[in-house]
Design a protein around this motif. Structure first.
Motif, PDB file in Angstrom:
ATOM      1  N   LEU A 145      41.280  -5.758 -50.919  1.00 45.91           N
ATOM      2  CA  LEU A 145      40.563  -5.435 -51.929  1.00 45.91           C
ATOM      3  C   LEU A 145      40.610  -3.675 -52.351  1.00 45.91           C
ATOM      4  CD1 LEU A 145      36.786  -6.877 -51.582  1.00 45.91           C
ATOM      5  CD2 LEU A 145      38.853  -7.588 -52.870  1.00 45.91           C
ATOM      6  N   ASN A 146      40.701  -3.133 -51.183  1.00 48.74           N
ATOM      7  CA  ASN A 146      41.286  -1.605 -51.165  1.00 48.74           C
ATOM      8  C   ASN A 146      42.613  -1.423 -51.787  1.00 48.74           C
ATOM      9  OD1 ASN A 146      38.698  -0.851 -49.957  1.00 48.74           O
ATOM     10  ND2 ASN A 146      39.765  -0.547 -47.900  1.00 48.74           N
ATOM     11  N   GLU A 147      43.335  -2.368 -51.508  1.00 49.65           N
ATOM     12  CA  GLU A 147      44.524  -2.162 -52.113  1.00 49.65           C
ATOM     13  C   GLU A 147      44.616  -2.382 -53.559  1.00 49.65           C
ATOM     14  OE1 GLU A 147      47.254  -4.670 -49.881  1.00 49.65           O
ATOM     15  OE2 GLU A 147      47.016  -3.732 -48.214  1.00 49.65           O
ATOM     16  N   LYS A 148      43.695  -2.870 -54.188  1.00 51.74           N
ATOM     17  CA  LYS A 148      43.253  -2.940 -55.689  1.00 51.74           C
ATOM     18  C   LYS A 148      42.421  -1.913 -56.132  1.00 51.74           C
ATOM     19  CE  LYS A 148      44.472  -7.877 -55.838  1.00 51.74           C
ATOM     20  NZ  LYS A 148      45.744  -7.574 -55.611  1.00 51.74           N
ATOM     21  N   GLY A 149      42.119  -1.051 -55.264  1.00 48.49           N
ATOM     22  CA  GLY A 149      41.222   0.074 -55.518  1.00 48.49           C
ATOM     23  C   GLY A 149      39.659  -0.152 -55.274  1.00 48.49           C
ATOM     24  N   ILE A 150      39.448  -1.534 -54.974  1.00 54.96           N
ATOM     25  CA  ILE A 150      37.952  -1.805 -55.067  1.00 54.96           C
ATOM     26  C   ILE A 150      37.395  -1.433 -53.751  1.00 54.96           C
ATOM     27  CG2 ILE A 150      36.608  -3.777 -55.043  1.00 54.96           C
ATOM     28  CD1 ILE A 150      38.764  -5.208 -56.332  1.00 54.96           C
ATOM     29  N   ALA A 169      23.817   4.071 -60.409  1.00 53.86           N
ATOM     30  CA  ALA A 169      24.419   2.689 -60.766  1.00 53.86           C
ATOM     31  C   ALA A 169      25.562   3.014 -61.909  1.00 53.86           C
ATOM     32  CB  ALA A 169      23.339   1.630 -60.894  1.00 53.86           C
ATOM     33  N   VAL A 170      25.302   3.988 -62.606  1.00 54.65           N
ATOM     34  CA  VAL A 170      26.251   4.130 -63.542  1.00 54.65           C
ATOM     35  C   VAL A 170      27.498   5.133 -63.201  1.00 54.65           C
ATOM     36  CG1 VAL A 170      26.459   5.215 -65.946  1.00 54.65           C
ATOM     37  CG2 VAL A 170      24.727   4.149 -65.177  1.00 54.65           C
ATOM     38  N   ASN A 171      27.161   6.183 -62.191  1.00 55.67           N
ATOM     39  CA  ASN A 171      28.211   7.126 -61.997  1.00 55.67           C
ATOM     40  C   ASN A 171      28.674   7.044 -60.426  1.00 55.67           C
ATOM     41  OD1 ASN A 171      28.210   8.333 -64.586  1.00 55.67           O
ATOM     42  ND2 ASN A 171      26.153   8.996 -64.350  1.00 55.67           N
ATOM     43  N   LEU A 172      28.641   6.015 -59.759  1.00 50.16           N
ATOM     44  CA  LEU A 172      28.935   5.768 -58.699  1.00 50.16           C
ATOM     45  C   LEU A 172      30.395   6.039 -58.272  1.00 50.16           C
ATOM     46  CD1 LEU A 172      27.592   5.225 -55.862  1.00 50.16           C
ATOM     47  CD2 LEU A 172      27.724   2.721 -56.250  1.00 50.16           C
ATOM     48  N   CYS A 173      30.808   7.045 -57.275  1.00 54.29           N
ATOM     49  CA  CYS A 173      31.992   7.282 -57.265  1.00 54.29           C
ATOM     50  C   CYS A 173      32.537   6.902 -55.621  1.00 54.29           C
ATOM     51  CB  CYS A 173      32.316   8.566 -57.668  1.00 54.29           C
ATOM     52  SG  CYS A 173      31.356   9.802 -56.434  1.00 54.29           S
ATOM     53  N   SER A 174      33.963   6.950 -55.711  1.00 53.12           N
ATOM     54  CA  SER A 174      34.405   6.406 -54.189  1.00 53.12           C
ATOM     55  C   SER A 174      34.086   7.475 -53.278  1.00 53.12           C
ATOM     56  CB  SER A 174      35.763   5.989 -54.439  1.00 53.12           C
ATOM     57  OG  SER A 174      36.658   7.121 -55.185  1.00 53.12           O
ATOM     58  N   GLU A 175      34.099   8.604 -53.749  1.00 53.67           N
ATOM     59  CA  GLU A 175      33.856   9.857 -52.699  1.00 53.67           C
ATOM     60  C   GLU A 175      32.512   9.658 -51.798  1.00 53.67           C
ATOM     61  OE1 GLU A 175      34.808  10.274 -55.906  1.00 53.67           O
ATOM     62  OE2 GLU A 175      36.926  10.811 -55.222  1.00 53.67           O
ATOM     63  N   GLN A 176      31.465   9.409 -52.953  1.00 50.46           N
ATOM     64  CA  GLN A 176      30.451   8.997 -52.105  1.00 50.46           C
ATOM     65  C   GLN A 176      30.366   8.064 -51.232  1.00 50.46           C
ATOM     66  OE1 GLN A 176      26.931   7.872 -54.542  1.00 50.46           O
ATOM     67  NE2 GLN A 176      25.373   8.830 -53.285  1.00 50.46           N
ATOM     68  N   VAL A 214      19.082  -2.351 -47.113  1.00 48.74           N
ATOM     69  CA  VAL A 214      20.294  -1.896 -47.354  1.00 48.74           C
ATOM     70  C   VAL A 214      20.619  -2.071 -48.434  1.00 48.74           C
ATOM     71  CG1 VAL A 214      23.108  -2.342 -46.701  1.00 48.74           C
ATOM     72  CG2 VAL A 214      21.192  -2.719 -44.949  1.00 48.74           C
ATOM     73  N   GLU A 215      21.350  -0.851 -49.316  1.00 50.86           N
ATOM     74  CA  GLU A 215      21.852  -1.121 -50.659  1.00 50.86           C
ATOM     75  C   GLU A 215      23.294  -1.107 -50.543  1.00 50.86           C
ATOM     76  OE1 GLU A 215      20.539   0.730 -54.755  1.00 50.86           O
ATOM     77  OE2 GLU A 215      21.110   2.159 -53.634  1.00 50.86           O
ATOM     78  N   ALA A 216      23.925  -1.761 -51.158  1.00 50.85           N
ATOM     79  CA  ALA A 216      25.195  -1.762 -51.285  1.00 50.85           C
ATOM     80  C   ALA A 216      25.847  -1.853 -52.793  1.00 50.85           C
ATOM     81  CB  ALA A 216      25.756  -2.950 -50.491  1.00 50.85           C
ATOM     82  N   ALA A 217      27.220  -1.393 -52.781  1.00 54.81           N
ATOM     83  CA  ALA A 217      27.814  -1.129 -54.063  1.00 54.81           C
ATOM     84  C   ALA A 217      29.433  -1.740 -54.045  1.00 54.81           C
ATOM     85  CB  ALA A 217      27.616   0.358 -54.310  1.00 54.81           C
ATOM     86  N   ILE A 218      29.693  -2.236 -54.920  1.00 54.32           N
ATOM     87  CA  ILE A 218      31.342  -2.641 -55.142  1.00 54.32           C
ATOM     88  C   ILE A 218      31.496  -1.886 -56.365  1.00 54.32           C
ATOM     89  CG2 ILE A 218      32.951  -4.400 -54.938  1.00 54.32           C
ATOM     90  CD1 ILE A 218      30.277  -6.301 -54.263  1.00 54.32           C
ATOM     91  N   ILE A 219      32.637  -1.075 -56.211  1.00 50.98           N
ATOM     92  CA  ILE A 219      33.083  -0.067 -57.570  1.00 50.98           C
ATOM     93  C   ILE A 219      34.358  -0.568 -57.721  1.00 50.98           C
ATOM     94  CG2 ILE A 219      31.362   1.654 -57.367  1.00 50.98           C
ATOM     95  CD1 ILE A 219      33.516   3.322 -56.427  1.00 50.98           C
ATOM     96  N   ASN A 220      34.900  -0.519 -58.929  1.00 49.93           N
ATOM     97  CA  ASN A 220      36.162  -0.643 -59.464  1.00 49.93           C
ATOM     98  C   ASN A 220      36.824  -2.023 -59.412  1.00 49.93           C
ATOM     99  OD1 ASN A 220      36.576   2.149 -59.593  1.00 49.93           O
ATOM    100  ND2 ASN A 220      37.546   2.299 -57.639  1.00 49.93           N
ATOM    101  N   GLY A 285      23.309  -4.146 -62.727  1.00 50.67           N
ATOM    102  CA  GLY A 285      24.092  -4.349 -61.594  1.00 50.67           C
ATOM    103  C   GLY A 285      25.466  -4.870 -61.704  1.00 50.67           C
ATOM    104  N   GLY A 286      25.902  -4.658 -62.972  1.00 49.98           N
ATOM    105  CA  GLY A 286      27.224  -5.046 -63.423  1.00 49.98           C
ATOM    106  C   GLY A 286      27.506  -6.357 -63.435  1.00 49.98           C
ATOM    107  N   ILE A 287      26.774  -7.216 -63.635  1.00 48.94           N
ATOM    108  CA  ILE A 287      26.893  -8.750 -63.726  1.00 48.94           C
ATOM    109  C   ILE A 287      25.963  -9.081 -64.942  1.00 48.94           C
ATOM    110  CG2 ILE A 287      27.028 -10.962 -62.560  1.00 48.94           C
ATOM    111  CD1 ILE A 287      26.387  -9.384 -59.907  1.00 48.94           C
ATOM    112  N   LEU A 288      26.793  -9.961 -65.886  1.00 45.09           N
ATOM    113  CA  LEU A 288      25.743 -10.568 -66.870  1.00 45.09           C
ATOM    114  C   LEU A 288      26.573 -11.838 -67.233  1.00 45.09           C
ATOM    115  CD1 LEU A 288      25.699  -7.725 -69.549  1.00 45.09           C
ATOM    116  CD2 LEU A 288      23.693  -9.104 -68.633  1.00 45.09           C
ATOM    117  N   GLY A 289      25.634 -12.895 -67.170  1.00 45.25           N
ATOM    118  CA  GLY A 289      26.089 -14.292 -67.406  1.00 45.25           C
ATOM    119  C   GLY A 289      26.777 -14.761 -65.985  1.00 45.25           C
ATOM    120  N   GLY A 290      26.613 -13.772 -64.989  1.00 49.72           N
ATOM    121  CA  GLY A 290      27.288 -14.365 -63.757  1.00 49.72           C
ATOM    122  C   GLY A 290      28.536 -13.893 -63.462  1.00 49.72           C
ATOM    123  N   ILE A 291      28.927 -12.949 -64.428  1.00 52.07           N
ATOM    124  CA  ILE A 291      30.245 -12.413 -64.591  1.00 52.07           C
ATOM    125  C   ILE A 291      30.180 -10.820 -64.640  1.00 52.07           C
ATOM    126  CG2 ILE A 291      32.238 -12.288 -66.020  1.00 52.07           C
ATOM    127  CD1 ILE A 291      31.443 -15.006 -67.204  1.00 52.07           C
TER     128      ILE A 291
END
Lengths: 361, 361, 361, 361
Positions: A145-150, A169-176, A214-220, A285-291
């Protein structure tokens, strides 16, 4: 009845806490991935016990041995099986527990399901130790996933009643996320760490334990991942997350809080920013209709307090068919939340890897 | 990518809100079940719209037609397919929405995933209307479970910020569940109903909507159902629950609250009562190590407020590639929670039916 | 993309011919099976190479090591993973073959599929050596089936053009199957063995190889196993059989011969014998509508001649992008049919074990 | 237990011969395919009964009705369910057969499996009529494959003992396949058709039936499709083919004949032709190690003679628990081979569609 999960990458887990080894077989991996063994080791070290006073003194190095599917530094594309040998076994500790069911553990349900043939030592196959193979698999998934920037990251968002700040949840960045990844006790509001640790050490002193979130996030993440109904992103992530011992709740985006909202507040309104569709808020949370919609995928998982505690508890001796008192001795974590972060991330990475392998190639 | 779920009973869902029909195919049903068609109808009536001022005025009778797998009053054991014809379609309402993405809906993610070929009318395959086939399948599952004494029930445990009393997770009895089943607006603390309804009607007046939480219980389940890791009871229930449109959180037993506890409080201590192992508390929600322990299985699902609201919202026109304002007209539910109860129960019944078919025969 | 098979027992295979080890993980096994390790060893010895002049001199003991799922002499019910370490590896033999595609082998298709990252040594994951884990899993499956009176046996029914007598599909008895099981070169018409062996040795002398056919039978199977359409007994057996390297044809009952018959000859007429429904003939091979009828299940699998031959052959060097000549040196079987019997039986046992676990408990 | 097949496209079949309708639900279809309804109809017409004196006079038009997943002329990407209503039902014909088991049919195994609750009329769910939905699904799969240049064709390669010329497995071209596709009775050696038809009519006159073999080919397949072991191309094709009622044998490439060869003859030697790797022969049927190599995929399926014959046969009355004689009246095909060609092609198309959807996007 299944120790296998995944449609495109099939993860098969095996092993018992005090058996020869635990491990995982991954079928369906892409070929030609130059595995970053140091990264895998570092992920496993994040989960490994015995690091500090906050966790169990059982010192396992959790060294893995890749048995197959890896050749000249690259994945072959054929099944990759890895073992983690059990080195630090003190089986005697558990002999007396053979028929005395530890409250909060799967001793009783395991005894019933397997008619008493399960390996009861240290919880056997139910042991939290089985999350080590998940972290191994998750590390490979993360590399892909990292290789795809995720990027997948997490923080301790709650210990007992002490709450950390939630992700933006809107402005979450990889640095954080990368910053949190470096910490042994990752919180967003640094000032909360001390109080959380104190809560854990207090519980330890009292031969007790404490839970957390635990709170987790998947970005990009690319949009379009997932499906309506039975393969929604939420369904697949929750399926794997609820496989992790100790998790009793999972929520996405605003989660249970969204139930208190009105639609005008909950709906994430859309706008176009330089040709990209975004939302002003991210309650979904970045998901609508399961997508996925391209916004950060955010979720939280609630962990119960460690079941093994030194305090006396009422329980039953299943063979004597009688009520007894138990005091669980041995080596325990007063809190598993800080060790669970890499496990939660691994489960998320495994799920997204599987989904992406099926949808985007 | 999957509209099919289940290992032992395979449920295949299909249809769009404004297409010819919606339906479900069930493969793997036992033969010789004398279907109680009246019961199925009554379950579908619980979900059906247009009953009162709390729900959408779209009046669909939701009559089902069984196409196969049913002969002389009994299931044949071969696949049972049922259709629910769409009768009350006002497709024109939706034509203007073709390219304007409704906030909170899957319009945008569906558009992306299906490259604009999805049936956008009324949400198409993403519509809450697709829960009608789930209720159909769930009614058959329930009939199977009822014959084994297993009862599934639920109540509205929260609307907005107004909370109902929770189930007594230890002493939950079939009488209470049956009583709740009869109600159009089932709550445990009767005095809460009026305030909840008021909240819904207020939202309606404001052309807005409101969310809520459903609490459900499964009692008299045999112990030993489920598995450690990937087929835990939690994993399988959550997988199906998160397939239901609008659910953003799922928790079992004490759920997120357990994270605030110490182990000495969270652990359900065991005792033997007349030869049967029970627990004094039921924070685990009847599941340990992914396996049922014979205590009631309790879970809660958080619903977001209905996404369709009459208030103006910001969004994008995906073809014009521009920001626009939208005001969703048409027929909407100000709250879906009260109509969601049979859907949540159906998902639970479908999951448990599948698991029991595989384990107990 | 899958190295996993099975709905109720999930078999996950892994390993390469010249890697560290090969193995299999079995998820979903019943608990409490007292494994007969000597029987497993004896089954693996039937397949093992290096026994006589008819097979390859690569001497592998094929000793297995059970890693998990086995405790105090019984299966635990949790995943059982077993390894077979690769001891006799002569990888240098294969280094020159890295880019020269051996005719009849999967070298070229493997190279393409895995973009050259596959372990080419000895065929890697495509090696016939991977049938050892199948025999291991099959032995456990057989033990389960044997306890229910079900017996699986086979014989060499053809080497080159020399044909053995076929099974009597109606009156097949366990005595005959047990007798065949004891033989290193099992044929029904004993007088055919010498000619068959001569054919094999002639091929060997010519640095060539020879093909053949295995006929197998499963007796005392309960009726009702299997399903119409996608899970027919034939579908499931054929699925696993065609996973075995070298098999190019599978037929049930009268097989391809039935296509020459008229219905009046092909139909197996029924009668009642002491309350049990039987058929006078068994052209259907004990399967109608995909479901067992209680008569012996009979099938045949056609094996191609070993692909590795010492004769010069035309092929390509995939990196040089040029035509070259190849002479495959190293250790080969002039015929794999006699070693394939336990593999065919194992595949059948694995499939029936899976099906029975799902249907009869 | 499964009426569902496929990993990436999930096909769910349902219906009984004399029920309301038969049908299929396809989940996982790509969106945006402009369905060629005329082509689907023409494929279904190839299978449809009642066309000439060689087949049953039951005249069913096999008209399909698409219920979902199809909008404005294109697939939506959400599940596509299609029905074929049963119009020409003469259920009375079958009432007397309720307890008398027709030899060669699944009457007895169906009765056992479903405890007598199966729809016995016309074979119910076991009826050859259920191949109509397969042809429907296969036509959609073919359209997808055709757009990528992949062509599937077949011919009658044997009726009784009369054999047609086999495909030239190396030089097979689309022109030949297209030519065969146009014929009602496709054979390569035109002069064999008359003798084959005579054999069928002779059987009909004798109130008997006759079997045969279909040979099929898939050309222009990309290499790299399929996997070693459990998802070999052979495994997946055979799995679906053996789901077709009446097939008792499946072979690939040289098939059973390869077992008579020596390796030096059987191995397909390779060469480079204008940068493309080809083989001089194609005994492997275009598949090595379970993976396509770019040469034509060739296979044959052996059909038993139609089980329904007018001649008197011995059988049992399952309720009377006694031996009886049966004479099957009604409308039967003296041979199903010529009607089975589109079914065999459909099964192949469905399998390849599923595999390609997973591997190439």
């Amino acid at each position: 009845m299944s120790g296998v999960w995944g449609k495109n990458i099939q993860y098969s887990i095996f092993g018992e806490s005090h058996g020869k080894a635990i491990g995982i077989n991954m079928s369906g991996l892409p070929s030609g991935i130059p595995l970053d063994l140091e990264f895998i080791k570092s992920e496993m070290a994040r989960r490994a016990p015995g690091k500090d006073e906050l966790s169990t003194p059982r010192a396992e190095k959790d060294e893995f041995e890749i048995i197959s599917g890896y050749f000249n530094g690259y994945t072959t594309g054929t099944p990759l099986c890895a073992l983690i040998w059990n080195s630090n076994k003190l089986s005697k500790d558990y002999d007396k527990l053979k028929t005395v069911m530890r409250p909060g553990h799967a001793d009783y349900t395991g005894y019933l399901k397997y008619s008493g043939f399960n390996d009861y030592r240290g919880g056997g196959h139910f042991s939290g130790r089985l999350t080590a193979p998940l972290v191994f698999a998750g590390a490979i998934a993360k590399q892909f996933l990292n290789e795809k920037g995720i990027i997948i990251g997490s923080h301790i968002c709650q210990i007992g009643t002490i709450k950390d700040t939630l992700f933006d949840a809107v402005n979450l960045c990889s640095e954080q996320l990368n910053e949190l990844h470096k910490s042994n006790f990752p919180v967003i509001a640094a000032e909360k760490a001390a109080a959380m640790k104190e809560l854990i050490l207090n519980a330890k002193e009292d031969r007790d334990s404490i839970g957390g979130v635990v709170e987790a996030a998947i970005i990009n993440l690319p949009p379009k991942l997932g499906s309506p109904f039975f393969d929604s992103i939420e369904s697949q992530l929750a399926h794997l997350l609820f496989s992790i011992p100790g998790i009793k709740g999972v929520e996405f985006g605003a989660g249970f809080e969204i139930s208190k909202m009105r639609g005008s507040e909950a709906n994430d309104q859309l706008y176009i920013d330089k040709g990209i569709v975004k939302t002003y808020t991210n309650n979904s949370g970045g998901i609508l209709g399961g997508i996925t919609n391209g916004m950060p995928v955010i979720f939280r998982a609630a962990f119960k307090p460690t079941s093994s505690i030194g305090k006396p508890q009422n329980t039953v001796d299943i063979e004597a068919n009688d009520n007894v008192e138990i005091q669980v001795t041995g080596r325990h974590d007063p809190c598993i939340v800080q060790r669970a972060l890499p496990v939660v991330e691994a489960a998320a990475a495994m799920a997204i890897f599987d989904i992406m392998k099926g949808q985007i190639q």
